[in-house]
Design a protein around this motif. Structure first.
Motif, PDB file in Angstrom:
ATOM      1  N   GLY A   1       0.824  -1.205   0.000  1.00  0.00           N
ATOM      2  CA  GLY A   1       0.000   0.000   0.000  1.00  0.00           C
ATOM      3  C   GLY A   1       0.855   1.251   0.000  1.00  0.00           C
ATOM      4  N   GLU A   2       0.179   2.400   0.036  1.00  0.00           N
ATOM      5  CA  GLU A   2       0.909   3.668  -0.028  1.00  0.00           C
ATOM      6  C   GLU A   2       1.796   3.871   1.190  1.00  0.00           C
ATOM      7  N   TRP A   3       1.305   3.495   2.374  1.00  0.00           N
ATOM      8  CA  TRP A   3       2.110   3.677   3.582  1.00  0.00           C
ATOM      9  C   TRP A   3       3.372   2.825   3.523  1.00  0.00           C
ATOM     10  N   ARG A   4       3.217   1.576   3.064  1.00  0.00           N
ATOM     11  CA  ARG A   4       4.377   0.701   2.992  1.00  0.00           C
ATOM     12  C   ARG A   4       5.351   1.160   1.926  1.00  0.00           C
ATOM     13  N   ILE A   5       4.852   1.656   0.817  1.00  0.00           N
ATOM     14  CA  ILE A   5       5.735   2.187  -0.226  1.00  0.00           C
ATOM     15  C   ILE A   5       6.521   3.381   0.300  1.00  0.00           C
ATOM     16  N   LEU A   6       5.840   4.230   1.065  1.00  0.00           N
ATOM     17  CA  LEU A   6       6.505   5.418   1.594  1.00  0.00           C
ATOM     18  C   LEU A   6       7.615   5.048   2.570  1.00  0.00           C
ATOM     19  N   PHE A   7       7.313   4.177   3.529  1.00  0.00           N
ATOM     20  CA  PHE A   7       8.267   3.881   4.600  1.00  0.00           C
ATOM     21  C   PHE A   7       9.308   2.843   4.211  1.00  0.00           C
ATOM     22  N   ARG A   8       9.004   1.960   3.243  1.00  0.00           N
ATOM     23  CA  ARG A   8       9.937   0.890   2.906  1.00  0.00           C
ATOM     24  C   ARG A   8      10.716   1.145   1.628  1.00  0.00           C
ATOM     25  N   ILE A   9      10.243   2.045   0.771  1.00  0.00           N
ATOM     26  CA  ILE A   9      10.911   2.290  -0.505  1.00  0.00           C
ATOM     27  C   ILE A   9      11.332   3.753  -0.645  1.00  0.00           C
ATOM     28  N   VAL A  10      10.362   4.665  -0.510  1.00  0.00           N
ATOM     29  CA  VAL A  10      10.641   6.075  -0.802  1.00  0.00           C
ATOM     30  C   VAL A  10      11.594   6.684   0.224  1.00  0.00           C
ATOM     31  N   MET A  11      11.295   6.524   1.502  1.00  0.00           N
ATOM     32  CA  MET A  11      12.131   7.155   2.519  1.00  0.00           C
ATOM     33  C   MET A  11      13.547   6.581   2.585  1.00  0.00           C
ATOM     34  N   PRO A  12      13.743   5.254   2.500  1.00  0.00           N
ATOM     35  CA  PRO A  12      15.138   4.765   2.473  1.00  0.00           C
ATOM     36  C   PRO A  12      15.946   5.285   1.291  1.00  0.00           C
ATOM     37  N   LEU A  13      15.292   5.502   0.149  1.00  0.00           N
ATOM     38  CA  LEU A  13      15.998   6.042  -1.007  1.00  0.00           C
ATOM     39  C   LEU A  13      16.195   7.551  -0.936  1.00  0.00           C
TER      40      LEU A  13
END
Length: 318
Positions: A206-218
Protein backbone atom coordinates in the motif's frame (compact mmCIF):
# COMPACT_ATOMS: atom_id res chain seq x y z
CA UNK A 1 61.11 -13.63 -32.68
CA UNK A 2 59.32 -10.36 -33.02
CA UNK A 3 59.88 -9.19 -29.48
CA UNK A 4 63.29 -7.96 -28.44
CA UNK A 5 64.81 -9.60 -25.40
CA UNK A 6 64.66 -7.45 -22.26
CA UNK A 7 61.57 -5.53 -23.36
CA UNK A 8 57.94 -5.88 -22.31
CA UNK A 9 54.99 -5.88 -24.71
CA UNK A 10 53.50 -2.82 -22.98
CA UNK A 11 56.78 -0.90 -22.96
CA UNK A 12 56.49 2.49 -24.57
CA UNK A 13 52.81 2.88 -23.76
CA UNK A 14 51.80 5.70 -21.46
CA UNK A 15 49.66 4.76 -18.53
CA UNK A 16 46.58 6.82 -17.81
CA UNK A 17 46.95 8.80 -14.63
CA UNK A 18 44.13 8.37 -12.20
CA UNK A 19 43.30 11.22 -9.87
CA UNK A 20 44.13 10.54 -6.26
CA UNK A 21 41.81 11.02 -3.35
CA UNK A 22 42.84 14.62 -2.69
CA UNK A 23 43.86 15.58 -6.23
CA UNK A 24 41.73 17.81 -8.41
CA UNK A 25 39.49 16.16 -11.01
CA UNK A 26 40.68 16.28 -14.63
CA UNK A 27 39.91 19.52 -16.43
CA UNK A 28 37.84 19.70 -19.62
CA UNK A 29 39.83 20.09 -22.81
CA UNK A 30 38.48 23.59 -23.39
CA UNK A 31 39.49 24.89 -19.95
CA UNK A 32 42.95 26.37 -19.62
CA UNK A 33 45.30 25.51 -16.81
CA UNK A 34 45.29 28.20 -14.11
CA UNK A 35 48.37 30.35 -13.81
CA UNK A 36 50.47 30.54 -10.67
CA UNK A 37 49.20 34.04 -10.00
CA UNK A 38 45.59 32.84 -10.31
CA UNK A 39 46.16 29.94 -7.94
CA UNK A 40 47.88 32.24 -5.45
CA UNK A 41 45.04 34.74 -5.68
CA UNK A 42 42.45 32.05 -5.03
CA UNK A 43 44.42 30.79 -2.05
CA UNK A 44 44.73 34.27 -0.58
CA UNK A 45 41.03 35.00 -1.10
CA UNK A 46 39.97 31.72 0.51
CA UNK A 47 42.39 32.28 3.38
CA UNK A 48 41.01 35.77 4.04
CA UNK A 49 37.44 34.46 3.90
CA UNK A 50 38.25 31.70 6.41
CA UNK A 51 40.02 34.21 8.64
CA UNK A 52 37.04 36.57 8.56
CA UNK A 53 34.80 33.70 9.69
CA UNK A 54 37.05 32.02 12.24
CA UNK A 55 38.62 35.06 13.90
CA UNK A 56 35.40 36.36 15.54
CA UNK A 57 34.58 32.81 16.62
CA UNK A 58 38.06 32.50 18.12
CA UNK A 59 37.57 35.71 20.10
CA UNK A 60 34.20 34.53 21.47
CA UNK A 61 35.57 31.14 22.56
CA UNK A 62 38.77 32.54 24.06
CA UNK A 63 36.95 35.28 25.98
CA UNK A 64 34.51 32.77 27.47
CA UNK A 65 37.46 30.77 28.86
CA UNK A 66 39.24 33.67 30.56
CA UNK A 67 39.14 34.97 34.12
CA UNK A 68 37.79 38.37 35.07
CA UNK A 69 41.31 39.67 35.65
CA UNK A 70 42.46 38.71 32.15
CA UNK A 71 39.37 40.29 30.57
CA UNK A 72 39.88 43.49 32.56
CA UNK A 73 43.55 43.65 31.54
CA UNK A 74 42.58 43.22 27.87
CA UNK A 75 39.96 45.93 28.18
CA UNK A 76 37.18 43.66 26.89
CA UNK A 77 37.43 40.92 24.30
CA UNK A 78 40.51 38.71 24.57
CA UNK A 79 42.51 37.70 21.49
CA UNK A 80 45.53 35.98 23.07
CA UNK A 81 44.52 33.63 25.90
CA UNK A 82 46.26 33.58 29.26
CA UNK A 83 45.30 30.25 30.73
CA UNK A 84 41.95 28.49 30.54
CA UNK A 85 39.11 28.42 33.04
CA UNK A 86 35.65 26.87 32.73
CA UNK A 87 34.08 28.84 35.56
CA UNK A 88 31.59 30.56 33.25
CA UNK A 89 30.38 27.27 31.79
CA UNK A 90 30.21 25.61 35.21
CA UNK A 91 28.02 28.41 36.53
CA UNK A 92 25.79 28.45 33.46
CA UNK A 93 25.24 24.68 33.44
CA UNK A 94 25.01 24.39 37.20
CA UNK A 95 21.37 25.46 37.25
CA UNK A 96 19.29 28.57 36.87
CA UNK A 97 17.82 30.41 33.93
CA UNK A 98 20.40 29.52 31.28
CA UNK A 99 20.26 25.78 31.93
CA UNK A 100 16.46 25.84 31.89
CA UNK A 101 16.49 27.84 28.65
CA UNK A 102 18.90 25.35 27.06
CA UNK A 103 16.60 22.46 27.99
CA UNK A 104 13.65 24.34 26.51
CA UNK A 105 15.53 24.92 23.26
CA UNK A 106 16.56 21.27 23.03
CA UNK A 107 13.01 20.06 23.65
CA UNK A 108 11.46 22.47 21.17
CA UNK A 109 14.09 21.62 18.53
CA UNK A 110 13.65 17.85 18.84
CA UNK A 111 9.85 17.84 18.99
CA UNK A 112 9.48 20.56 16.37
CA UNK A 113 11.84 18.89 13.92
CA UNK A 114 10.07 15.53 14.21
CA UNK A 115 6.65 17.16 13.76
CA UNK A 116 7.77 19.32 10.83
CA UNK A 117 9.43 16.41 9.06
CA UNK A 118 6.37 14.20 9.52
CA UNK A 119 4.06 16.82 8.03
CA UNK A 120 6.48 17.77 5.24
CA UNK A 121 7.23 14.19 4.17
CA UNK A 122 3.54 13.20 4.11
CA UNK A 123 2.56 16.35 2.20
CA UNK A 124 5.44 16.03 -0.27
CA UNK A 125 4.73 12.35 -0.94
CA UNK A 126 1.05 13.07 -1.57
CA UNK A 127 1.90 15.89 -3.95
CA UNK A 128 4.45 13.72 -5.76
CA UNK A 129 1.65 11.33 -6.81
CA UNK A 130 0.02 13.07 -9.77
CA UNK A 131 -3.26 11.22 -9.35
CA UNK A 132 -3.78 12.09 -5.67
CA UNK A 133 -6.98 13.83 -4.54
CA UNK A 134 -6.86 17.60 -4.99
CA UNK A 135 -3.26 17.44 -6.16
CA UNK A 136 -3.28 20.59 -8.30
CA UNK A 137 -5.37 22.72 -5.93
CA UNK A 138 -3.28 21.87 -2.88
CA UNK A 139 -0.06 22.52 -4.76
CA UNK A 140 -1.26 25.92 -6.01
CA UNK A 141 -2.44 26.85 -2.51
CA UNK A 142 0.98 26.02 -1.05
CA UNK A 143 2.72 28.02 -3.77
CA UNK A 144 0.46 31.00 -3.07
CA UNK A 145 1.56 31.08 0.59
CA UNK A 146 5.14 31.65 -0.54
CA UNK A 147 4.17 35.02 -2.04
CA UNK A 148 1.21 36.15 0.10
CA UNK A 149 0.95 36.13 3.90
CA UNK A 150 -1.64 37.24 6.42
CA UNK A 151 0.79 39.35 8.42
CA UNK A 152 1.89 39.45 12.04
CA UNK A 153 -1.30 40.79 13.65
CA UNK A 154 -3.71 38.21 12.12
CA UNK A 155 -1.23 35.47 12.97
CA UNK A 156 -1.01 36.63 16.57
CA UNK A 157 -4.80 36.84 16.87
CA UNK A 158 -5.10 33.30 15.48
CA UNK A 159 -2.54 31.94 17.95
CA UNK A 160 -4.30 33.75 20.77
CA UNK A 161 -7.73 32.47 19.70
CA UNK A 162 -6.41 28.90 19.69
CA UNK A 163 -5.16 29.32 23.24
CA UNK A 164 -1.51 28.75 22.32
CA UNK A 165 -0.04 31.83 24.00
CA UNK A 166 2.28 31.04 26.90
CA UNK A 167 2.56 27.43 25.71
CA UNK A 168 5.43 25.63 24.01
CA UNK A 169 3.18 24.86 21.06
CA UNK A 170 3.42 28.53 20.15
CA UNK A 171 7.10 27.95 19.44
CA UNK A 172 6.37 25.05 17.05
CA UNK A 173 3.04 25.34 15.24
CA UNK A 174 3.27 28.87 13.70
CA UNK A 175 6.47 27.93 11.83
CA UNK A 176 6.08 24.18 11.63
CA UNK A 177 5.97 23.83 7.84
CA UNK A 178 8.12 25.37 5.13
CA UNK A 179 6.68 25.27 1.62
CA UNK A 180 10.17 25.44 0.12
CA UNK A 181 11.21 22.30 2.01
CA UNK A 182 8.05 20.52 0.87
CA UNK A 183 8.79 21.38 -2.76
CA UNK A 184 12.36 20.08 -2.44
CA UNK A 185 11.10 16.82 -0.92
CA UNK A 186 8.41 16.52 -3.60
CA UNK A 187 10.94 16.99 -6.40
CA UNK A 188 13.19 14.32 -4.90
CA UNK A 189 10.29 11.88 -4.47
CA UNK A 190 9.28 12.40 -8.10
CA UNK A 191 12.78 11.36 -9.23
CA UNK A 192 12.38 7.90 -7.70
CA UNK A 193 11.87 5.25 -10.35
CA UNK A 194 8.16 4.79 -11.03
CA UNK A 195 8.81 1.20 -12.10
CA UNK A 196 10.07 0.43 -8.61
CA UNK A 197 6.92 1.86 -7.05
CA UNK A 198 4.66 0.06 -9.54
CA UNK A 199 6.37 -3.27 -8.87
CA UNK A 200 5.85 -2.84 -5.14
CA UNK A 201 2.20 -1.96 -5.73
CA UNK A 202 1.75 -5.09 -7.88
CA UNK A 203 3.17 -7.16 -5.02
CA UNK A 204 0.41 -5.81 -2.78
CA UNK A 205 2.17 -2.93 -1.00
CA UNK A 206 0.00 0.00 0.00
CA UNK A 207 0.91 3.67 -0.03
CA UNK A 208 2.11 3.68 3.58
CA UNK A 209 4.38 0.70 2.99
CA UNK A 210 5.73 2.19 -0.23
CA UNK A 211 6.51 5.42 1.59
CA UNK A 212 8.27 3.88 4.60
CA UNK A 213 9.94 0.89 2.91
CA UNK A 214 10.91 2.29 -0.51
CA UNK A 215 10.64 6.08 -0.80
CA UNK A 216 12.13 7.16 2.52
CA UNK A 217 15.14 4.77 2.47
CA UNK A 218 16.00 6.04 -1.01
CA UNK A 219 15.63 9.65 0.16
CA UNK A 220 17.92 9.61 3.19
CA UNK A 221 20.10 12.39 1.76
CA UNK A 222 17.34 14.95 1.24
CA UNK A 223 15.62 13.97 4.51
CA UNK A 224 18.87 14.57 6.40
CA UNK A 225 19.33 17.98 4.79
CA UNK A 226 15.75 19.13 5.37
CA UNK A 227 15.89 17.86 8.96
CA UNK A 228 18.99 19.98 9.53
CA UNK A 229 17.21 23.01 8.06
CA UNK A 230 14.27 22.55 10.42
CA UNK A 231 16.50 21.87 13.43
CA UNK A 232 18.62 24.97 12.84
CA UNK A 233 15.48 27.03 12.37
CA UNK A 234 13.96 25.88 15.67
CA UNK A 235 17.23 26.21 17.56
CA UNK A 236 17.89 29.74 16.29
CA UNK A 237 14.28 30.97 16.55
CA UNK A 238 13.62 33.77 19.00
CA UNK A 239 10.85 35.90 17.46
CA UNK A 240 7.93 33.58 18.28
CA UNK A 241 9.00 33.38 21.91
CA UNK A 242 9.29 37.15 22.16
CA UNK A 243 5.69 37.75 21.05
CA UNK A 244 3.85 34.63 22.26
CA UNK A 245 5.51 34.03 25.66
CA UNK A 246 5.41 36.23 28.73
CA UNK A 247 6.77 33.77 31.29
CA UNK A 248 10.56 34.14 31.58
CA UNK A 249 10.91 30.53 32.74
CA UNK A 250 9.64 29.33 29.34
CA UNK A 251 12.05 31.40 27.25
CA UNK A 252 14.46 29.45 24.98
CA UNK A 253 18.21 29.95 24.95
CA UNK A 254 18.25 32.46 22.09
CA UNK A 255 15.99 34.87 23.96
CA UNK A 256 18.13 34.60 27.10
CA UNK A 257 21.19 35.34 24.98
CA UNK A 258 19.51 38.43 23.55
CA UNK A 259 18.71 39.62 27.07
CA UNK A 260 22.33 39.16 28.07
CA UNK A 261 23.93 40.77 25.05
CA UNK A 262 21.57 43.61 24.22
CA UNK A 263 19.87 44.51 27.49
CA UNK A 264 22.88 43.65 29.68
CA UNK A 265 20.69 41.61 32.01
CA UNK A 266 22.20 38.95 34.23
CA UNK A 267 20.94 35.37 34.40
CA UNK A 268 19.12 34.34 37.53
CA UNK A 269 21.56 32.79 40.01
CA UNK A 270 24.70 34.55 38.75
CA UNK A 271 24.25 38.02 40.20
CA UNK A 272 26.11 37.18 43.41
CA UNK A 273 29.15 35.80 41.61
CA UNK A 274 29.27 38.78 39.25
CA UNK A 275 28.89 41.32 42.03
CA UNK A 276 31.67 39.75 44.09
CA UNK A 277 34.05 39.84 41.14
CA UNK A 278 34.29 36.08 40.68
CA UNK A 279 32.79 36.19 37.19
CA UNK A 280 32.96 38.63 34.33
CA UNK A 281 29.65 39.57 32.68
CA UNK A 282 31.45 39.52 29.32
CA UNK A 283 32.65 35.94 29.89
CA UNK A 284 29.07 34.90 30.68
CA UNK A 285 27.81 36.51 27.48
CA UNK A 286 30.46 34.80 25.36
CA UNK A 287 29.81 31.43 27.03
CA UNK A 288 26.10 31.67 26.23
CA UNK A 289 26.98 32.41 22.60
CA UNK A 290 29.20 29.33 22.47
CA UNK A 291 26.43 27.17 23.94
CA UNK A 292 24.01 28.52 21.32
CA UNK A 293 26.42 27.78 18.44
CA UNK A 294 27.66 24.40 19.66
CA UNK A 295 24.81 22.10 18.45
CA UNK A 296 24.82 23.53 14.93
CA UNK A 297 28.62 23.31 14.71
CA UNK A 298 28.55 19.67 15.87
CA UNK A 299 25.73 18.46 13.62
CA UNK A 300 26.64 20.28 10.41
CA UNK A 301 29.72 18.17 9.47
CA UNK A 302 27.70 14.95 9.70
CA UNK A 303 25.06 16.26 7.29
CA UNK A 304 27.46 18.14 5.01
CA UNK A 305 28.06 15.10 2.78
CA UNK A 306 24.33 14.94 1.97
CA UNK A 307 24.00 18.58 0.84
CA UNK A 308 25.04 18.09 -2.79
CA UNK A 309 22.94 15.00 -3.37
CA UNK A 310 20.03 16.09 -1.22
CA UNK A 311 19.59 19.65 -2.42
CA UNK A 312 20.84 19.68 -6.01
CA UNK A 313 19.22 16.43 -7.07
CA UNK A 314 15.92 17.37 -5.51
CA UNK A 315 15.87 20.93 -6.78
CA UNK A 316 17.43 20.73 -10.25
CA UNK A 317 16.05 17.51 -11.62
CA UNK A 318 12.58 18.20 -10.27
Amino acid sequence: MTAVLGTRPDQGKTREKRPGRWSAPPRPVWEEEPSRAGQAGKGIALGLACLAILFPLWIVIVTSLQTKRTIDEAGGLVVIPKGVTFVAYQELLGGGQVQRAALVSIGVTVVGTLFSMAVSVLCAYGLSRSGSLGHSWILMTLLATMFFGAGLIPTYLLVQALGLTDTYLALILPSAVSVFNILVLRAFFMNISQELVDSARIDGAGEWRILFRIVMPLSRAVIAVISLFYAVGYWSAWFNASIYLTDQDMMPLQNVMIQLVQKQERPVGLSAQINTGQLSPLAIQMAVMVLALLPVAVLSPFVQKHFKKGMLTGAVKG
